[in-house]
Design a protein around this motif. Structure first.
Motif, PDB file in Angstrom:
ATOM      1  N   LYS A   1       0.101  15.113 -13.850  1.00 11.18           N
ATOM      2  CA  LYS A   1      -1.016  14.198 -13.625  1.00 11.18           C
ATOM      3  C   LYS A   1      -1.367  13.379 -14.872  1.00 11.18           C
ATOM      4  O   LYS A   1      -1.574  12.169 -14.776  1.00 11.18           O
ATOM      5  N   GLU A   2      -1.425  13.988 -16.024  1.00 20.87           N
ATOM      6  CA  GLU A   2      -1.790  13.249 -17.245  1.00 20.87           C
ATOM      7  C   GLU A   2      -0.716  12.218 -17.600  1.00 20.87           C
ATOM      8  O   GLU A   2      -1.036  11.091 -17.969  1.00 20.87           O
ATOM      9  N   GLN A   3       0.550  12.605 -17.485  1.00 21.42           N
ATOM     10  CA  GLN A   3       1.630  11.664 -17.750  1.00 21.42           C
ATOM     11  C   GLN A   3       1.583  10.512 -16.752  1.00 21.42           C
ATOM     12  O   GLN A   3       1.819   9.349 -17.110  1.00 21.42           O
ATOM     13  N   ALA A   4       1.295  10.830 -15.479  1.00 16.07           N
ATOM     14  CA  ALA A   4       1.204   9.793 -14.448  1.00 16.07           C
ATOM     15  C   ALA A   4       0.061   8.827 -14.762  1.00 16.07           C
ATOM     16  O   ALA A   4       0.228   7.605 -14.643  1.00 16.07           O
ATOM     17  N   LYS A   5      -1.087   9.356 -15.162  1.00 13.76           N
ATOM     18  CA  LYS A   5      -2.217   8.486 -15.515  1.00 13.76           C
ATOM     19  C   LYS A   5      -1.851   7.570 -16.683  1.00 13.76           C
ATOM     20  O   LYS A   5      -2.123   6.366 -16.649  1.00 13.76           O
ATOM     21  N   ASN A   6      -1.238   8.135 -17.708  1.00 17.47           N
ATOM     22  CA  ASN A   6      -0.843   7.329 -18.865  1.00 17.47           C
ATOM     23  C   ASN A   6       0.131   6.233 -18.460  1.00 17.47           C
ATOM     24  O   ASN A   6       0.023   5.092 -18.911  1.00 17.47           O
ATOM     25  N   PHE A   7       1.082   6.581 -17.608  1.00 16.34           N
ATOM     26  CA  PHE A   7       2.050   5.601 -17.125  1.00 16.34           C
ATOM     27  C   PHE A   7       1.350   4.445 -16.419  1.00 16.34           C
ATOM     28  O   PHE A   7       1.702   3.279 -16.624  1.00 16.34           O
ATOM     29  N   THR A   8       0.361   4.749 -15.582  1.00 23.19           N
ATOM     30  CA  THR A   8      -0.302   3.685 -14.824  1.00 23.19           C
ATOM     31  C   THR A   8      -1.001   2.686 -15.738  1.00 23.19           C
ATOM     32  O   THR A   8      -1.022   1.493 -15.444  1.00 23.19           O
ATOM     33  N   TYR A   9      -1.564   3.168 -16.842  1.00 23.99           N
ATOM     34  CA  TYR A   9      -2.208   2.245 -17.787  1.00 23.99           C
ATOM     35  C   TYR A   9      -1.162   1.366 -18.476  1.00 23.99           C
ATOM     36  O   TYR A   9      -1.380   0.168 -18.672  1.00 23.99           O
ATOM     37  N   GLU A  10      -0.017   1.953 -18.817  1.00 23.08           N
ATOM     38  CA  GLU A  10       1.050   1.190 -19.470  1.00 23.08           C
ATOM     39  C   GLU A  10       1.623   0.115 -18.546  1.00 23.08           C
ATOM     40  O   GLU A  10       1.760  -1.044 -18.945  1.00 23.08           O
ATOM     41  N   ILE A  11       1.979   0.504 -17.331  1.00 21.35           N
ATOM     42  CA  ILE A  11       2.602  -0.468 -16.428  1.00 21.35           C
ATOM     43  C   ILE A  11       1.597  -1.528 -15.975  1.00 21.35           C
ATOM     44  O   ILE A  11       1.962  -2.682 -15.774  1.00 21.35           O
TER      45      ILE A  11
ATOM     46  N   MET B   1       0.871  -1.181   0.000  1.00 24.78           N
ATOM     47  CA  MET B   1       0.000   0.000   0.000  1.00 24.78           C
ATOM     48  C   MET B   1       0.904   1.226   0.000  1.00 24.78           C
ATOM     49  O   MET B   1       1.663   1.436   0.939  1.00 24.78           O
ATOM     50  N   LEU B   2       0.818   2.017  -1.081  1.00 28.31           N
ATOM     51  CA  LEU B   2       1.694   3.171  -1.220  1.00 28.31           C
ATOM     52  C   LEU B   2       0.885   4.453  -1.396  1.00 28.31           C
ATOM     53  O   LEU B   2      -0.009   4.512  -2.250  1.00 28.31           O
ATOM     54  N   ASP B   3       1.201   5.452  -0.598  1.00 26.90           N
ATOM     55  CA  ASP B   3       0.695   6.805  -0.813  1.00 26.90           C
ATOM     56  C   ASP B   3       1.752   7.518  -1.632  1.00 26.90           C
ATOM     57  O   ASP B   3       2.933   7.554  -1.247  1.00 26.90           O
ATOM     58  N   LEU B   4       1.348   8.067  -2.767  1.00 27.53           N
ATOM     59  CA  LEU B   4       2.269   8.720  -3.689  1.00 27.53           C
ATOM     60  C   LEU B   4       1.863  10.167  -3.913  1.00 27.53           C
ATOM     61  O   LEU B   4       0.678  10.504  -3.812  1.00 27.53           O
ATOM     62  N   SER B   5       2.822  11.000  -4.261  1.00 19.24           N
ATOM     63  CA  SER B   5       2.567  12.364  -4.720  1.00 19.24           C
ATOM     64  C   SER B   5       3.072  12.459  -6.152  1.00 19.24           C
ATOM     65  O   SER B   5       4.156  11.959  -6.467  1.00 19.24           O
ATOM     66  N   ILE B   6       2.282  13.097  -7.000  1.00 15.36           N
ATOM     67  CA  ILE B   6       2.690  13.312  -8.385  1.00 15.36           C
ATOM     68  C   ILE B   6       3.664  14.487  -8.409  1.00 15.36           C
ATOM     69  O   ILE B   6       3.393  15.541  -7.835  1.00 15.36           O
ATOM     70  N   LEU B   7       4.792  14.281  -9.062  1.00 19.46           N
ATOM     71  CA  LEU B   7       5.817  15.316  -9.129  1.00 19.46           C
ATOM     72  C   LEU B   7       5.523  16.313 -10.250  1.00 19.46           C
ATOM     73  O   LEU B   7       5.081  15.924 -11.336  1.00 19.46           O
ATOM     74  N   ASP B   8       5.796  17.567  -9.988  1.00 25.64           N
ATOM     75  CA  ASP B   8       5.731  18.636 -11.001  1.00 25.64           C
ATOM     76  C   ASP B   8       4.408  18.681 -11.752  1.00 25.64           C
ATOM     77  O   ASP B   8       4.383  18.958 -12.956  1.00 25.64           O
ATOM     78  N   SER B   9       3.308  18.382 -11.072  1.00 23.16           N
ATOM     79  CA  SER B   9       1.963  18.448 -11.672  1.00 23.16           C
ATOM     80  C   SER B   9       1.860  17.680 -12.990  1.00 23.16           C
ATOM     81  O   SER B   9       1.231  18.130 -13.936  1.00 23.16           O
TER      82      SER B   9
ATOM     83  N   GLY C   1      10.395   9.441 -11.868  1.00 28.47           N
ATOM     84  CA  GLY C   1      10.257  10.773 -12.455  1.00 28.47           C
ATOM     85  C   GLY C   1       8.857  11.340 -12.337  1.00 28.47           C
ATOM     86  O   GLY C   1       8.646  12.538 -12.561  1.00 28.47           O
ATOM     87  N   LEU C   2       7.904  10.483 -11.994  1.00 28.14           N
ATOM     88  CA  LEU C   2       6.501  10.913 -11.898  1.00 28.14           C
ATOM     89  C   LEU C   2       5.974  10.964 -10.472  1.00 28.14           C
ATOM     90  O   LEU C   2       5.087  11.770 -10.170  1.00 28.14           O
ATOM     91  N   PHE C   3       6.479  10.097  -9.604  1.00 30.57           N
ATOM     92  CA  PHE C   3       5.926   9.953  -8.259  1.00 30.57           C
ATOM     93  C   PHE C   3       6.995  10.047  -7.179  1.00 30.57           C
ATOM     94  O   PHE C   3       8.107   9.566  -7.359  1.00 30.57           O
ATOM     95  N   ALA C   4       6.596  10.598  -6.042  1.00 29.30           N
ATOM     96  CA  ALA C   4       7.371  10.510  -4.806  1.00 29.30           C
ATOM     97  C   ALA C   4       6.590   9.581  -3.885  1.00 29.30           C
ATOM     98  O   ALA C   4       5.355   9.654  -3.821  1.00 29.30           O
ATOM     99  N   ILE C   5       7.292   8.707  -3.180  1.00 25.15           N
ATOM    100  CA  ILE C   5       6.636   7.793  -2.242  1.00 25.15           C
ATOM    101  C   ILE C   5       6.527   8.500  -0.892  1.00 25.15           C
ATOM    102  O   ILE C   5       7.536   8.793  -0.256  1.00 25.15           O
TER     103      ILE C   5
END
Length: 152
Positions: free
Chosen positions: A39-49, A29-37, A103-107
């Motif tokens: 959000k769209e890149q982070a969402k795209n990454f989650t679908y890929e991984i 269970m991880l709480d993450l913060s999106i780096l440098d706003s 590059g997208l998330f801080a734990i």
């Protein structure tokens, strides 16, 4: 986010049972913060991984990202056992996926629930993981569905 965590812990406890020796899942269970706003890149990454994990890790039971209204994300992962969790970590470490994730998330918080082996703990060295083992409780659904869940 605390309420969401409580829901997931409750669900996870329903999978884990002291009486059900067939089930010994590991939960990340991880709480993450999106780096440098990003959000769209982070969402795209989650679908890929997610596609990659689903295709290559048959013993990963649950792998889900939950995005909040701010730049907060909750990552929930459930593995059949230590071996499946270690496989996930070893596939991730040193890969392009790890570089992109970093590059997208801080734990902000990383809890590992379950009876973690020393090998799993060692595989997560360098990550801010806190390990918590189950010591009590019961799960009626796990008692009746344990065999089916273990066959997933």
């Amino acid at each position: 986010m605390k309420y969401l965590s409580i829901i997931f812990i409750t669900f996870s406890i329903n999978i884990v049972s002291a009486e059900s020796k067939k089930l010994d899942p590991i939960i990340f269970m991880l709480d993450l913060s999106i780096l440098d706003s990003q959000k769209e890149q982070a969402k795209n990454f989650t679908y890929e991984i997610t596609k990659k994990v689903k295709a290559n890790e048959p013993d990963t039971i649950i792998y889900q990202y939950y995005f909040g209204s701010e730049d907060k994300v909750f990552l929930y992962e459930v593995y059949k056992g230590n071996e499946a969790a270690i496989k996930h970590v070893m596939d991730f470490r040193g890969s392009d996926w790890e570089t992109r994730f970093g590059g997208l998330f801080a734990i902000d918080n990383f809890a590992v629930l379950g009876n973690s082996s020393n090998e799993l703990k060692n595989s997560l060295e360098g990550y801010p993981a806190s390990f918590r083992s189950i010591e009590g409780g019961f799960s009626r659904p796990a008692e009746s569905l344990g065999e089916q869940i273990s066959k997933l």
